[in-house]
Design a protein around this motif. Structure first.
Motif, PDB file in Angstrom:
ATOM      1  N   SER A   1       0.849  -1.184   0.000  1.00  0.00           N
ATOM      2  CA  SER A   1       0.000   0.000   0.000  1.00  0.00           C
ATOM      3  C   SER A   1       0.888   1.238   0.000  1.00  0.00           C
ATOM      4  CB  SER A   1      -0.920   0.009   1.234  1.00  0.00           C
ATOM      5  OG  SER A   1      -1.693   1.197   1.280  1.00  0.00           O
TER       6      SER A   1
ATOM      7  N   THR B   1      -2.435  -1.349  -3.409  1.00  0.00           N
ATOM      8  CA  THR B   1      -3.136  -0.078  -3.345  1.00  0.00           C
ATOM      9  C   THR B   1      -2.167   1.056  -3.629  1.00  0.00           C
ATOM     10  OG1 THR B   1      -4.698  -0.901  -1.671  1.00  0.00           O
ATOM     11  CG2 THR B   1      -4.500   1.477  -1.899  1.00  0.00           C
TER      12      THR B   1
ATOM     13  N   ASP C   1      -2.312   5.170  -3.927  1.00  0.00           N
ATOM     14  CA  ASP C   1      -3.140   6.345  -3.700  1.00  0.00           C
ATOM     15  C   ASP C   1      -2.265   7.593  -3.811  1.00  0.00           C
ATOM     16  OD1 ASP C   1      -4.818   8.346  -2.844  1.00  0.00           O
ATOM     17  OD2 ASP C   1      -5.463   7.335  -1.012  1.00  0.00           O
TER      18      ASP C   1
ATOM     19  N   TYR D   1      -6.358  -7.937  -4.911  1.00  0.00           N
ATOM     20  CA  TYR D   1      -7.035  -6.905  -5.688  1.00  0.00           C
ATOM     21  C   TYR D   1      -6.097  -5.728  -5.896  1.00  0.00           C
ATOM     22  CZ  TYR D   1      -7.612  -4.476  -1.226  1.00  0.00           C
ATOM     23  OH  TYR D   1      -7.387  -3.868  -0.011  1.00  0.00           O
ATOM     24  N   THR D   2      -6.448  -4.886  -6.859  1.00  0.00           N
ATOM     25  CA  THR D   2      -5.686  -3.675  -7.143  1.00  0.00           C
ATOM     26  C   THR D   2      -6.586  -2.459  -7.007  1.00  0.00           C
ATOM     27  OG1 THR D   2      -4.278  -4.849  -8.719  1.00  0.00           O
ATOM     28  CG2 THR D   2      -4.303  -2.449  -8.854  1.00  0.00           C
ATOM     29  N   LYS D   3      -6.108  -1.457  -6.287  1.00  0.00           N
ATOM     30  CA  LYS D   3      -6.852  -0.223  -6.108  1.00  0.00           C
ATOM     31  C   LYS D   3      -5.931   0.938  -6.414  1.00  0.00           C
ATOM     32  CE  LYS D   3      -9.727   2.220  -2.701  1.00  0.00           C
ATOM     33  NZ  LYS D   3     -10.231   2.178  -1.295  1.00  0.00           N
TER      34      LYS D   3
END
Length: 318
Positions: free
Chosen positions: A259, A287, A289, A312-314
């Motif tokens: 992240s 992740t 951001d 998952y990928t965010k």
């Protein structure tokens, strides 16, 4: 001191981050029961038995204690302290070590910290530099050039730079070089910090065999979180004609999640015939951001490779 953190530090955030991560304005952990202040630069044969040396104070600290190295410029006459007696064993489950942002710890040889506890080794306002760990055994990995932890590692306003984990002339087996800068079985947390210029490599394999690998030039960990931090200029490579050697994750190799928030993963590389993922390998959730991934290179996928069941990928503003 060779720290590159200045170019990445976000000064207006310092006070807020210190409060968020349980530090006083001077960097002292709020929950520390005793603070051990370094008053000697000695790291010779008697250092482990001499109060005031870094080796003595680390050895005699309790798990909730903190080590204050802000006196290094005064007592050493330089901004750094040099380890002459090998790596510092940290057997406590958890320990905090802090400076003022001006100090560094470097070895004359070998790794810097070997944290055998399963808690968290916390480092703040300090540069860790120029350590190395070399294994020439067929069955022994080279884990963590500067920092090894059986638990987790937290860096706050700190740098880990110019470190190396190397497998040297293995004659067989499947040894791996993991985490040129940092190896942690648990979690690595970076806040306002830099991991740069580190190397994980396999050198001069005498009898190439499947399984040799260099993984995580900067960081190898169970999971990684980066906030306002930079992972840059790290490399995973092999220095031989061992075509069965593979190199994964020039910047990061994590067996869990990655992240990154307001952070940079840049100019990391994997080199060699089996090289993959110059930026990172993520075996779990990814992740990003408000973060930047750029300038990473490899023969296969220059940026990030993600895999793992249920991952998952965010990506947000990145």
């Amino acid at each position: 001191m060779k720290s590159r953190l200045e170019m990445f530090r976000l000064a207006p955030l310092a006070a807020g981050l210190s409060t968020l991560f349980g530090l006083t304005a001077a960097g002292t952990p709020l929950l520390a029961s005793t603070t051990h202040t370094i008053s000697s630069c000695d790291d010779g044969v008697s250092a482990a038995a001499t109060p005031g040396t870094l080796r003595y104070e680390v050895t005699h600290a309790a798990p909730t204690d903190a080590i204050d190295v802000t006196n290094i410029p005064t007592v050493c006459g330089t901004s750094y302290i040099t380890l002459y007696s090998g790596e510092l064993p940290i057997t406590q489950s958890a320990l905090a070590i802090f400076g003022s942002g001006k100090e560094a710890i470097r070895p004359i040889r070998g790794r810097i910290f070997h944290h055998s506890g399963i808690g968290t080794l916390s480092i703040s306002d300090l540069t860790i530099e120029s350590g190395y760990y070399i294994s020439d055994y067929s069955s022994k990995n080279a884990d963590g050039g500067c920092i090894y932890s059986a638990g987790s590692v937290t860096l706050t306003n700190s740098s880990v730079i110019d470190c190396e984990a190397r497998i040297y002339k293995p004659s067989g087996g499947s040894p791996r070089a993991r985490g040129g800068g940092i190896f942690a079985k648990g979690h690595v947390t970076l806040t306002g910090s830099s991991v740069s210029g580190n190397l994980a490599d396999v050198a001069y394999a005498a009898a190439p065999a499947a399984g040799f690998a260099a993984m995580g030039g900067g960081i190898y960990a169970g999971s990684v979180t980066a906030d306002y931090s930079t992972i840059a200029g790290n490399t995973a490579t092999y220095l031989a004609n061992a075509t069965t050697t593979t190199c994964f994750g020039g910047g990061v190799y994590t067996t869990g999640s990655l992240s990154a928030t307001h952070s940079t993963l840049a100019d990391n590389h994997t080199l060699g015939a089996g090289s993959r993922a110059g930026g990172a390998v993520v075996i779990g959730a990814l992740t990003l951001d408000s973060s930047t991934v750029s300038g990473n290179s490899s023969l296969v996928t220059g940026g990030i490779i993600q895999s793992g069941s249920g991952s998952y990928t965010k990506v947000i503003n990145s």
